[in-house]
Design an enzyme around this catalytic site. Structure first.
Site, PDB file in Angstrom:
ATOM      1  N   ASP A 211      -2.641 -15.467   2.474  1.00  0.00           N
ATOM      2  CA  ASP A 211      -3.524 -14.330   2.693  1.00  0.00           C
ATOM      3  C   ASP A 211      -4.286 -14.107   1.383  1.00  0.00           C
ATOM      4  O   ASP A 211      -3.694 -13.786   0.347  1.00  0.00           O
ATOM      5  CB  ASP A 211      -2.715 -13.081   3.073  1.00  0.00           C
ATOM      6  CG  ASP A 211      -3.626 -11.920   3.471  1.00  0.00           C
ATOM      7  OD1 ASP A 211      -4.747 -11.831   2.925  1.00  0.00           O
ATOM      8  OD2 ASP A 211      -3.219 -11.109   4.322  1.00  0.00           O
ATOM      9  N   TYR A 236     -13.897  -6.785   2.982  1.00  0.00           N
ATOM     10  CA  TYR A 236     -14.391  -5.480   2.500  1.00  0.00           C
ATOM     11  C   TYR A 236     -13.868  -5.107   1.118  1.00  0.00           C
ATOM     12  O   TYR A 236     -14.148  -4.042   0.614  1.00  0.00           O
ATOM     13  CB  TYR A 236     -14.107  -4.358   3.511  1.00  0.00           C
ATOM     14  CG  TYR A 236     -12.699  -4.303   4.059  1.00  0.00           C
ATOM     15  CD1 TYR A 236     -11.660  -3.759   3.318  1.00  0.00           C
ATOM     16  CD2 TYR A 236     -12.408  -4.810   5.326  1.00  0.00           C
ATOM     17  CE1 TYR A 236     -10.375  -3.709   3.821  1.00  0.00           C
ATOM     18  CE2 TYR A 236     -11.117  -4.769   5.843  1.00  0.00           C
ATOM     19  CZ  TYR A 236     -10.097  -4.216   5.076  1.00  0.00           C
ATOM     20  OH  TYR A 236      -8.825  -4.180   5.577  1.00  0.00           O
ATOM     21  N   LYS A 237     -13.066  -5.999   0.499  1.00  0.00           N
ATOM     22  CA  LYS A 237     -12.566  -5.713  -0.840  1.00  0.00           C
ATOM     23  C   LYS A 237     -13.544  -6.307  -1.867  1.00  0.00           C
ATOM     24  O   LYS A 237     -14.619  -5.780  -2.033  1.00  0.00           O
ATOM     25  CB  LYS A 237     -11.140  -6.253  -0.963  1.00  0.00           C
ATOM     26  CG  LYS A 237     -10.198  -5.439  -0.063  1.00  0.00           C
ATOM     27  CD  LYS A 237      -8.842  -6.056   0.152  1.00  0.00           C
ATOM     28  CE  LYS A 237      -8.006  -5.140   1.045  1.00  0.00           C
ATOM     29  NZ  LYS A 237      -6.892  -5.807   1.701  1.00  0.00           N
ATOM     30  N   ARG A 390      -3.254   2.348  -8.796  1.00  0.00           N
ATOM     31  CA  ARG A 390      -3.921   1.042  -8.834  1.00  0.00           C
ATOM     32  C   ARG A 390      -5.327   1.201  -9.392  1.00  0.00           C
ATOM     33  O   ARG A 390      -6.109   2.027  -8.915  1.00  0.00           O
ATOM     34  CB  ARG A 390      -4.022   0.440  -7.428  1.00  0.00           C
ATOM     35  CG  ARG A 390      -2.770  -0.216  -6.930  1.00  0.00           C
ATOM     36  CD  ARG A 390      -3.047  -1.154  -5.757  1.00  0.00           C
ATOM     37  NE  ARG A 390      -3.974  -0.595  -4.774  1.00  0.00           N
ATOM     38  CZ  ARG A 390      -4.330  -1.222  -3.666  1.00  0.00           C
ATOM     39  NH1 ARG A 390      -3.876  -2.441  -3.413  1.00  0.00           N
ATOM     40  NH2 ARG A 390      -5.160  -0.668  -2.807  1.00  0.00           N
TER      41      ARG A 390
END
Ligand SMILES: *Cc1c(COP(=O)(O)O)cnc(C)c1O
Length: 430
Positions: A211, A236-237, A390
């Site tokens: 992944d 979308y990252k 994060r």
């Protein structure tokens, strides 16, 4: 400590690093309306590229509004494969091995199903306890659907940050059907050695499924060189495709014929517009498609893909590593003894492009970072249970000044205990 922050770690120094940055000009290609917002969540939802809105506008007004159904022959039908080729280029794969399709979770389901079918008789699926929960849910569901003949075995991380490869070596054997891991761990940013783990799976004749959601577009990947069997990933990252933009899947050429698609729909048929009553699977990568693709959403993917190809994944990685190291040195210089632990590998070769900081008050600290009433900027990180802040570095638009400003605000929040003003109850989306 103060002296260091004054001398080396100043905003002027950060600005100088930005002036020397060869990728600095890409920032202007993104929509940044308010420069007092420090966006460090590109690892969750990438920023909007300037050109994306006009691509989507054209898909809506021209292609849909004017050309109507003729647009299927004027580009829509081929769009999933055409943009898949650009992603293939980013991933070091053959152009016929990647296609845009569904969501990451659905693609993972399709490919893991195909892998288990191809390895019938072998019982083990191996993953790890740092994997994204959706990936584990998919595999748990598959175990149930296959009637309980399989076992999902999770490699345990010794510290929640990195992986113990010697333990993985012990787990993979002749009974392993599939090894399925995230290339970069979503929480800690741990980066697996793709070549080594792929080789390990192959040594025992098992299949490997990566992944790439947290590595595509920001960490160099060479699927062909590493001889990877299967991969999926999100757009979308770091690919900046926008909320809910569809994912991609990769199947190695030699495997495409052997792999079965568990959801055979008309878009995976040889010729959907024959409306044949019996399914004849398409040749090549198209056979992994199912239904009508989200055309408008896909049309927004192209500008960022072009930008990444132009900037070059090597340069992007170089900046990502330099900015990660810069962030870590700021934490060490400015926040010692403040209850922070680094929740990511400190050695850059073992790390993706985000950095997790662990703090017992992590959730409330995030709330304070986002609050415009505190400090001179709004800092947008995200929070992952139980205590991870994060901080995502997306090198095409993250500046050194962003990182400096975020650390400066963090220092203020900690030193004045400003997080104490916020409730610890969680929002629905963190
Ligand atoms: C973001 C992400 C996903 C997203 O899955 P969707 O089905 O597209 O919602 C899946 N896996 C990993 C590892 C991720 O980081």
């Amino acid at each position: 400590m103060e002296r260091n922050m004054d001398k080396i770690y100043t905003i002027e120094h950060a600005r100088m690093l930005d002036r020397e940055d060869p990728l600095a000009s890409y920032r202007a290609e993104f929509v940044i309306k308010d420069s007092s917002i420090v966006y460090l969540d590109g690892n969750s939802l990438g920023r909007l590229p300037e050109k994306t809105a006009s691509y989507m506008e054209s898909a809506i007004r021209k292609q849909w509004g004017e050309r109507l159904i003729r647009s299927w022959n004027e580009g829509w039908y081929k769009q999933s494969a055409r943009l898949g080729k650009k992603i293939a280029q980013i991933l070091g794969a053959h152009p016929e091995e990647v296609i845009i399709s569904d969501s990451t979770s659905v693609n993972l389901y399709k490919l893991a199903y195909g892998a288990l079918k191809a390895k019938e008789g072998r019982a083990d699926i191996i993953s790890d306890d740092m994997n994204f929960p959706s990936d584990l849910y998919i595999m748990q569901g598959l175990v149930r659907q296959f009637g309980g003949q399989h076992a999902l075995r999770l490699l345990k991380s010794p510290d929640g940050i990195s992986s113990d490869l010697t333990e993985l070596v012990r787990m993979v054997n002749h009974n392993t059907a599939l090894v399925s891991l995230s290339h970069v761990a979503y929480k800690s940013s741990y980066l697996y050695d793709m070549e080594r783990v792929t080789e390990l799976a192959h040594m025992h004749d098992a299949l490997i499924l990566w992944d790439l959601s947290h590595s595509v577009g920001v960490v160099p990947v060479s699927l062909n060189r590493a001889n990877v069997d299967l991969a999926v990933g999100c757009t979308y990252k770091y690919l900046n495709g926008g909320p809910g933009s569809p994912a991609f899947l990769y199947v190695k050429k030699e495997l495409q014929e052997r792999m079965e698609n568990p959801i055979q729909g008309w878009f995976g048929e040889q010729n959907p517009f024959d409306f044949n009553l019996h399914y004849r699977e398409s040749e090549g990568i198209r056979k992994f498609l199912t239904g009508t693709p989200p055309v408008i959403s896909i049309s927004g993917l192209e500008p960022a893909l072009d930008m990444i190809l132009k900037a070059g994944i090597g340069s992007i990685r170089q900046k990502s590593v330099a900015q990660g190291d810069y962030l870590l040195s700021l934490v060490q210089e400015c926040l010692p003894g403040q209850g922070f632990r680094i929740g990511s590998p400190e050695f850059f070769e073992k790390r993706g492009s985000h950095i997790s900081l662990k703090h017992a008050e992590g959730y409330r600290i995030c709330k304070a970072l986002i609050d415009p009433e505190i400090g001179r900027c709004v800092v947008i990180p995200d929070f992952r249970e139980p205590n991870n802040i994060r901080l995502g570095i997306s090198p095409l638009y993250t500046s050194y000044e962003d990182i400096f400003s975020a650390m400066e605000k963090l220092k203020l929040i900690i030193e004045e205990k400003l997080y104490e003003h916020y409730p610890g109850t969680r929002d629905q989306v963190t």
